[in-house]
Each structure stands twice: as structure tokens, then as C-alpha cells.
Design a protein around this motif. Structure first.
Motif, PDB file in Angstrom:
ATOM      1  N   ARG A   9      97.001  76.751 -27.432  1.00 34.62           N
ATOM      2  CA  ARG A   9      98.226  75.943 -27.380  1.00 34.62           C
ATOM      3  C   ARG A   9      99.476  76.813 -27.315  1.00 34.62           C
ATOM      4  O   ARG A   9     100.441  76.469 -26.664  1.00 34.62           O
ATOM      5  CB  ARG A   9      98.297  75.012 -28.589  1.00 34.62           C
ATOM      6  CG  ARG A   9      97.452  73.772 -28.390  1.00 34.62           C
ATOM      7  CD  ARG A   9      97.565  72.861 -29.539  1.00 34.62           C
ATOM      8  NE  ARG A   9      96.558  73.319 -30.501  1.00 34.62           N
ATOM      9  CZ  ARG A   9      96.579  73.096 -31.794  1.00 34.62           C
ATOM     10  NH1 ARG A   9      97.549  72.418 -32.314  1.00 34.62           N
ATOM     11  NH2 ARG A   9      95.641  73.535 -32.566  1.00 34.62           N
ATOM     12  N   GLN A  10      99.484  77.930 -27.970  1.00 33.27           N
ATOM     13  CA  GLN A  10     100.652  78.811 -27.940  1.00 33.27           C
ATOM     14  C   GLN A  10     100.814  79.454 -26.562  1.00 33.27           C
ATOM     15  O   GLN A  10     101.922  79.645 -26.092  1.00 33.27           O
ATOM     16  CB  GLN A  10     100.530  79.895 -29.001  1.00 33.27           C
ATOM     17  CG  GLN A  10     100.764  79.393 -30.398  1.00 33.27           C
ATOM     18  CD  GLN A  10     100.605  80.510 -31.415  1.00 33.27           C
ATOM     19  OE1 GLN A  10      99.891  81.480 -31.184  1.00 33.27           O
ATOM     20  NE2 GLN A  10     101.276  80.358 -32.543  1.00 33.27           N
ATOM     21  N   ARG A  11      99.715  79.801 -25.892  1.00 31.34           N
ATOM     22  CA  ARG A  11      99.801  80.438 -24.573  1.00 31.34           C
ATOM     23  C   ARG A  11     100.253  79.460 -23.502  1.00 31.34           C
ATOM     24  O   ARG A  11     100.872  79.848 -22.536  1.00 31.34           O
ATOM     25  CB  ARG A  11      98.430  81.005 -24.181  1.00 31.34           C
ATOM     26  CG  ARG A  11      98.162  82.326 -24.857  1.00 31.34           C
ATOM     27  CD  ARG A  11      96.900  82.944 -24.333  1.00 31.34           C
ATOM     28  NE  ARG A  11      95.765  82.275 -24.961  1.00 31.34           N
ATOM     29  CZ  ARG A  11      94.614  82.019 -24.378  1.00 31.34           C
ATOM     30  NH1 ARG A  11      94.410  82.356 -23.143  1.00 31.34           N
ATOM     31  NH2 ARG A  11      93.653  81.417 -25.027  1.00 31.34           N
ATOM     32  N   GLU A  12      99.996  78.199 -23.581  1.00 36.09           N
ATOM     33  CA  GLU A  12     100.301  77.212 -22.553  1.00 36.09           C
ATOM     34  C   GLU A  12     101.579  76.424 -22.849  1.00 36.09           C
ATOM     35  O   GLU A  12     101.841  75.420 -22.219  1.00 36.09           O
ATOM     36  CB  GLU A  12      99.125  76.255 -22.397  1.00 36.09           C
ATOM     37  CG  GLU A  12      97.877  76.914 -21.876  1.00 36.09           C
ATOM     38  CD  GLU A  12      96.731  75.931 -21.764  1.00 36.09           C
ATOM     39  OE1 GLU A  12      96.937  74.740 -22.060  1.00 36.09           O
ATOM     40  OE2 GLU A  12      95.652  76.357 -21.377  1.00 36.09           O
ATOM     41  N   ARG A  13     102.363  76.878 -23.733  1.00 36.51           N
ATOM     42  CA  ARG A  13     103.528  76.124 -24.165  1.00 36.51           C
ATOM     43  C   ARG A  13     104.627  76.073 -23.092  1.00 36.51           C
ATOM     44  O   ARG A  13     105.324  75.087 -22.969  1.00 36.51           O
ATOM     45  CB  ARG A  13     104.090  76.733 -25.443  1.00 36.51           C
ATOM     46  CG  ARG A  13     104.989  75.772 -26.144  1.00 36.51           C
ATOM     47  CD  ARG A  13     105.562  76.222 -27.426  1.00 36.51           C
ATOM     48  NE  ARG A  13     104.759  77.216 -28.118  1.00 36.51           N
ATOM     49  CZ  ARG A  13     105.147  77.815 -29.212  1.00 36.51           C
ATOM     50  NH1 ARG A  13     106.317  77.539 -29.730  1.00 36.51           N
ATOM     51  NH2 ARG A  13     104.409  78.700 -29.809  1.00 36.51           N
ATOM     52  N   GLY A  14     104.857  77.088 -22.255  1.00 38.87           N
ATOM     53  CA  GLY A  14     105.942  77.066 -21.279  1.00 38.87           C
ATOM     54  C   GLY A  14     105.739  78.101 -20.193  1.00 38.87           C
ATOM     55  O   GLY A  14     104.701  78.741 -20.107  1.00 38.87           O
ATOM     56  N   PHE A  15     106.780  78.229 -19.343  1.00 39.23           N
ATOM     57  CA  PHE A  15     106.730  79.198 -18.255  1.00 39.23           C
ATOM     58  C   PHE A  15     107.177  80.547 -18.768  1.00 39.23           C
ATOM     59  O   PHE A  15     108.067  80.652 -19.612  1.00 39.23           O
ATOM     60  CB  PHE A  15     107.671  78.775 -17.122  1.00 39.23           C
ATOM     61  CG  PHE A  15     107.261  77.500 -16.470  1.00 39.23           C
ATOM     62  CD1 PHE A  15     106.171  77.468 -15.624  1.00 39.23           C
ATOM     63  CD2 PHE A  15     107.964  76.330 -16.692  1.00 39.23           C
ATOM     64  CE1 PHE A  15     105.783  76.297 -15.005  1.00 39.23           C
ATOM     65  CE2 PHE A  15     107.591  75.156 -16.084  1.00 39.23           C
ATOM     66  CZ  PHE A  15     106.499  75.130 -15.238  1.00 39.23           C
ATOM     67  N   THR A  16     106.617  81.580 -18.179  1.00 39.35           N
ATOM     68  CA  THR A  16     107.081  82.922 -18.513  1.00 39.35           C
ATOM     69  C   THR A  16     108.314  83.211 -17.686  1.00 39.35           C
ATOM     70  O   THR A  16     108.617  82.513 -16.712  1.00 39.35           O
ATOM     71  CB  THR A  16     105.997  83.973 -18.219  1.00 39.35           C
ATOM     72  OG1 THR A  16     105.783  84.001 -16.815  1.00 39.35           O
ATOM     73  CG2 THR A  16     104.712  83.673 -18.960  1.00 39.35           C
ATOM     74  N   LEU A  17     109.014  84.235 -18.013  1.00 39.03           N
ATOM     75  CA  LEU A  17     110.216  84.632 -17.286  1.00 39.03           C
ATOM     76  C   LEU A  17     109.868  85.000 -15.845  1.00 39.03           C
ATOM     77  O   LEU A  17     110.589  84.641 -14.915  1.00 39.03           O
ATOM     78  CB  LEU A  17     110.892  85.813 -17.994  1.00 39.03           C
ATOM     79  CG  LEU A  17     112.169  86.327 -17.341  1.00 39.03           C
ATOM     80  CD1 LEU A  17     113.205  85.226 -17.276  1.00 39.03           C
ATOM     81  CD2 LEU A  17     112.696  87.528 -18.096  1.00 39.03           C
ATOM     82  N   ILE A  18     108.777  85.662 -15.651  1.00 34.43           N
ATOM     83  CA  ILE A  18     108.361  86.049 -14.296  1.00 34.43           C
ATOM     84  C   ILE A  18     108.075  84.800 -13.454  1.00 34.43           C
ATOM     85  O   ILE A  18     108.473  84.728 -12.299  1.00 34.43           O
ATOM     86  CB  ILE A  18     107.132  86.976 -14.346  1.00 34.43           C
ATOM     87  CG1 ILE A  18     107.540  88.308 -14.953  1.00 34.43           C
ATOM     88  CG2 ILE A  18     106.528  87.171 -12.963  1.00 34.43           C
ATOM     89  CD1 ILE A  18     106.405  89.272 -15.160  1.00 34.43           C
ATOM     90  N   GLU A  19     107.415  83.825 -13.998  1.00 35.20           N
ATOM     91  CA  GLU A  19     107.139  82.596 -13.257  1.00 35.20           C
ATOM     92  C   GLU A  19     108.431  81.883 -12.864  1.00 35.20           C
ATOM     93  O   GLU A  19     108.566  81.379 -11.747  1.00 35.20           O
ATOM     94  CB  GLU A  19     106.267  81.659 -14.092  1.00 35.20           C
ATOM     95  CG  GLU A  19     104.849  82.143 -14.287  1.00 35.20           C
ATOM     96  CD  GLU A  19     104.072  81.304 -15.291  1.00 35.20           C
ATOM     97  OE1 GLU A  19     102.838  81.242 -15.150  1.00 35.20           O
ATOM     98  OE2 GLU A  19     104.694  80.714 -16.195  1.00 35.20           O
ATOM     99  N   ALA A  20     109.387  81.854 -13.754  1.00 35.11           N
ATOM    100  CA  ALA A  20     110.665  81.207 -13.455  1.00 35.11           C
ATOM    101  C   ALA A  20     111.420  81.963 -12.350  1.00 35.11           C
ATOM    102  O   ALA A  20     111.993  81.350 -11.441  1.00 35.11           O
ATOM    103  CB  ALA A  20     111.514  81.112 -14.714  1.00 35.11           C
TER     104      ALA A  20
END
Length: 134
Positions: A9-20
């Protein structure tokens, strides 16, 4: 249970900076392509509009010349409303007994532009004595 690894759950919480950053880069490239297409479309529309105006003016001047003055070989030039100019070139193509075939080319362009639009037509007119155009 080990706590060294973050749970799922912690790993899938949001987008990383690189993805953005990658998403914004893709968006910027897409918008740039769309803007170029729009700009090209506007340029083509303006060129088509200019060509239509020049063609209509050239046809109108050809019709006016045929009515207002006799057609004689040579070159003439003049001005039209809206900053347009015209040049008419008339040259004989063939002579027949009592007739002369003339090529009439009229070019219309906007003041300050190098190129314009030409309309060419053929006219058959009576010949004067000596075979010259009337």
C-alpha cells in the motif's frame, strides 16, 4: 514479520517525481505538435483566401478589359482597390485570314508581395488590314 520492506500500500500510494516529469514531457510534446498543425492550417487558409481574391480580381479585370477597350498586343499595368496591382500581357499566337488569335495573361498581386496569381485566356479578334490585330 519484517519491517525492512515497505508494504504494498505504501508503494502504490502516488506517482513518483520521474513519472510526473515524463507525463509532463509527453504532454508538452503533444501540445507542440498540435500548435504546429493549427499554425500550418491557418497559413494554408490565408493562402487559399489570397488566391481566391487574386483570381476573382484577375477574372474581373479580364472581363472589364474586353468591354471597355479594344484588345491590342502589348503590356499594360495598373492599380486596383485594396492595395492590389495588375499587369496584362497580350501577344499574338496565330494569324488566320481576317482573324488573329491572342493570348491574354493578367497577373494580380498584393502591393509588397513578389508573386501573384495569373489568369490566361485566348481571344479571337478581327484583323486589320495588313494582318495586325484590331
Amino acid at each position: 514479520m519484517r519491517r525492512d520492506r515497505p508494504d504494498r500500500r505504501q508503494r502504490e500510494r502516488g506517482f513518483t517525481l520521474i513519472e510526473a516529469v515524463v507525463a509532463l514531457l509527453i504532454l508538452a510534446l503533444g501540445l507542440t505538435a498540435v500548435m504546429r498543425l493549427v499554425s500550418t492550417g491557418l497559413d494554408a487558409t490565408q493562402a487559399a483566401n489570397r488566391l481566391s481574391i487574386e483570381t476573382l480580381l484577375a477574372r474581373s479585370e479580364l472581363a472589364r478589359f474586353a468591354v471597355e477597350q479594344p484588345i491590342e498586343p502589348g503590356e499594360q499595368a495598373g492599380e486596383l482597390a485594396g492595395g492590389y496591382r495588375w499587369r496584362r500581357i497580350v501577344r499574338p499566337l496565330a494569324e488566320m485570314p481576317g482573324l488573329v488569335l491572342l493570348e491574354v495573361a493578367l497577373t494580380v498581386w498584393r502591393e509588397g508581395r513578389d508573386a501573384g496569381h495569373s489568369v490566361t485566356t485566348l481571344r479571337l479578334i478581327p484583323a486589320l488590314a495588313g494582318g495586325r490585330a484590331a
